[in-house]
Design an enzyme around this catalytic site. Structure first.
Site, PDB file in Angstrom:
ATOM      1  N   HIS A  49     -10.109  -2.692  -2.574  1.00  0.00           N
ATOM      2  CA  HIS A  49     -10.021  -2.612  -4.031  1.00  0.00           C
ATOM      3  C   HIS A  49      -8.995  -3.620  -4.537  1.00  0.00           C
ATOM      4  O   HIS A  49      -8.219  -4.184  -3.761  1.00  0.00           O
ATOM      5  CB  HIS A  49      -9.627  -1.189  -4.476  1.00  0.00           C
ATOM      6  CG  HIS A  49      -8.315  -0.737  -3.932  1.00  0.00           C
ATOM      7  ND1 HIS A  49      -8.193   0.100  -2.852  1.00  0.00           N
ATOM      8  CD2 HIS A  49      -7.058  -1.041  -4.309  1.00  0.00           C
ATOM      9  CE1 HIS A  49      -6.919   0.298  -2.589  1.00  0.00           C
ATOM     10  NE2 HIS A  49      -6.205  -0.388  -3.449  1.00  0.00           N
TER      11      HIS A  49
HETATM   12  C1  T46 Z   1      -3.240   0.133  -2.325  1.00  0.00           C
HETATM   13  C2  T46 Z   1      -3.207   0.238  -0.850  1.00  0.00           C
HETATM   14  C3  T46 Z   1      -2.191  -0.681  -0.223  1.00  0.00           C
HETATM   15  C4  T46 Z   1      -2.995   9.738  -4.534  1.00  0.00           C
HETATM   16  O1  T46 Z   1      -3.305  10.881  -4.891  1.00  0.00           O
HETATM   17  N1  T46 Z   1      -1.834   9.170  -4.967  1.00  0.00           N
HETATM   18  C5  T46 Z   1      -1.453   7.931  -4.608  1.00  0.00           C
HETATM   19  O2  T46 Z   1      -0.385   7.463  -5.032  1.00  0.00           O
HETATM   20  C6  T46 Z   1      -2.309   7.177  -3.734  1.00  0.00           C
HETATM   21  C7  T46 Z   1      -1.919   5.760  -3.309  1.00  0.00           C
HETATM   22  C8  T46 Z   1      -3.459   7.745  -3.286  1.00  0.00           C
HETATM   23  N2  T46 Z   1      -3.785   9.005  -3.677  1.00  0.00           N
HETATM   24  C9  T46 Z   1      -5.012   9.617  -3.143  1.00  0.00           C
HETATM   25  C10 T46 Z   1      -6.305   8.982  -3.615  1.00  0.00           C
HETATM   26  C11 T46 Z   1      -7.231   9.179  -2.447  1.00  0.00           C
HETATM   27  O3  T46 Z   1      -7.851  10.433  -2.547  1.00  0.00           O
HETATM   28  O4  T46 Z   1      -5.001   9.461  -1.730  1.00  0.00           O
HETATM   29  C12 T46 Z   1      -6.292   9.199  -1.238  1.00  0.00           C
HETATM   30  C13 T46 Z   1      -6.347   7.900  -0.424  1.00  0.00           C
HETATM   31  O5  T46 Z   1      -6.122   6.777  -1.302  1.00  0.00           O
HETATM   32  P1  T46 Z   1      -6.892   5.391  -1.137  1.00  0.00           P
HETATM   33  O6  T46 Z   1      -8.233   5.623  -0.570  1.00  0.00           O
HETATM   34  O7  T46 Z   1      -6.807   4.669  -2.457  1.00  0.00           O
HETATM   35  O8  T46 Z   1      -5.966   4.656  -0.056  1.00  0.00           O
HETATM   36  P2  T46 Z   1      -6.035   3.134   0.440  1.00  0.00           P
HETATM   37  O9  T46 Z   1      -5.267   3.075   1.702  1.00  0.00           O
HETATM   38  O10 T46 Z   1      -7.410   2.612   0.449  1.00  0.00           O
HETATM   39  O11 T46 Z   1      -5.212   2.295  -0.689  1.00  0.00           O
HETATM   40  C14 T46 Z   1      -3.849   2.570  -0.922  1.00  0.00           C
HETATM   41  C15 T46 Z   1      -3.568   2.621  -2.431  1.00  0.00           C
HETATM   42  O12 T46 Z   1      -4.452   3.558  -3.051  1.00  0.00           O
HETATM   43  C16 T46 Z   1      -3.742   1.288  -3.101  1.00  0.00           C
HETATM   44  O13 T46 Z   1      -3.172   1.320  -4.395  1.00  0.00           O
HETATM   45  O14 T46 Z   1      -3.002  -0.928  -2.886  1.00  0.00           O
HETATM   46  O15 T46 Z   1      -3.030   1.553  -0.344  1.00  0.00           O
END
Ligand code: T46
Length: 131
Positions: A49
């Site tokens: 993303h």
């Molecule tokens: C990024 C990269 C480096 C939350 O509830 N609060 C939060 O602050 C974050 C970051 C995530 N979440 C929840 C949302 C999803 O249900 O945690 C779950 C996993 O998040 P996500 O799939 O977005 O994780 P990544 O590793 O793909 O991405 C993350 C960050 O979301 C993003 O901003 O830049 O790490």
């Protein structure tokens, strides 16, 4: 593409090392949120993303991982393998994190609280928007 890798200042003494990250010492933005990614399973790739506005600093406080950065024209892979190195990711950069070592703890400092509406999770849409 310009890669913004920050060398963080270390407070070393006979006891070991301490790194403090605060505005104007490592990062230029206000920190509103900290999260960390750990226990990442073998072969996993995360991210996929861009953020419309969010700025972040990524630090592997333990272990290592790679980060693919893509501005819609060029791609670069950055290896994060030291708690003394911080990678700044500005807005509108597509990112993917991969090759996590088993012990990797990836800490992320962000300039805003979590907001799903700030995410662009569709690559084609991202490329259209950065044009
Ligand atoms: C990024 C990269 C480096 C939350 O509830 N609060 C939060 O602050 C974050 C970051 C995530 N979440 C929840 C949302 C999803 O249900 O945690 C779950 C996993 O998040 P996500 O799939 O977005 O994780 P990544 O590793 O793909 O991405 C993350 C960050 O979301 C993003 O901003 O830049 O790490």
């Amino acid at each position: 593409m310009k890669i913004d890798l920050v060398q963080l200042s270390i407070h070393d003494d006979q006891r070991g090392s301490l790194i403090a990250i605060e505005k104007n010492n490592g990062i230029k933005f206000d920190i509103k949120r900290v999260y960390y990614i750990y226990d990442t399973k073998k072969g996993v790739r995360r991210g996929f993303h861009a953020h419309k506005k969010l700025k972040q600093l990524l630090v592997t406080v333990k272990g290592s991982c790679k980060v693919l950065l893509d501005n819609g024209k060029n791609k670069e892979v950055v290896l994060l393998n030291s708690p003394t190195k911080g990678l700044v990711i500005e807005s509108m950069i597509w990112r993917e994190m991969f090759d996590f070592s088993e012990d990797c703890v990836l800490m992320v400092l962000a300039d805003h609280i979590y907001d799903e509406s700030d995410y662009i999770r569709d690559y084609e849409k991202f490329v259209e928007e950065v044009k």
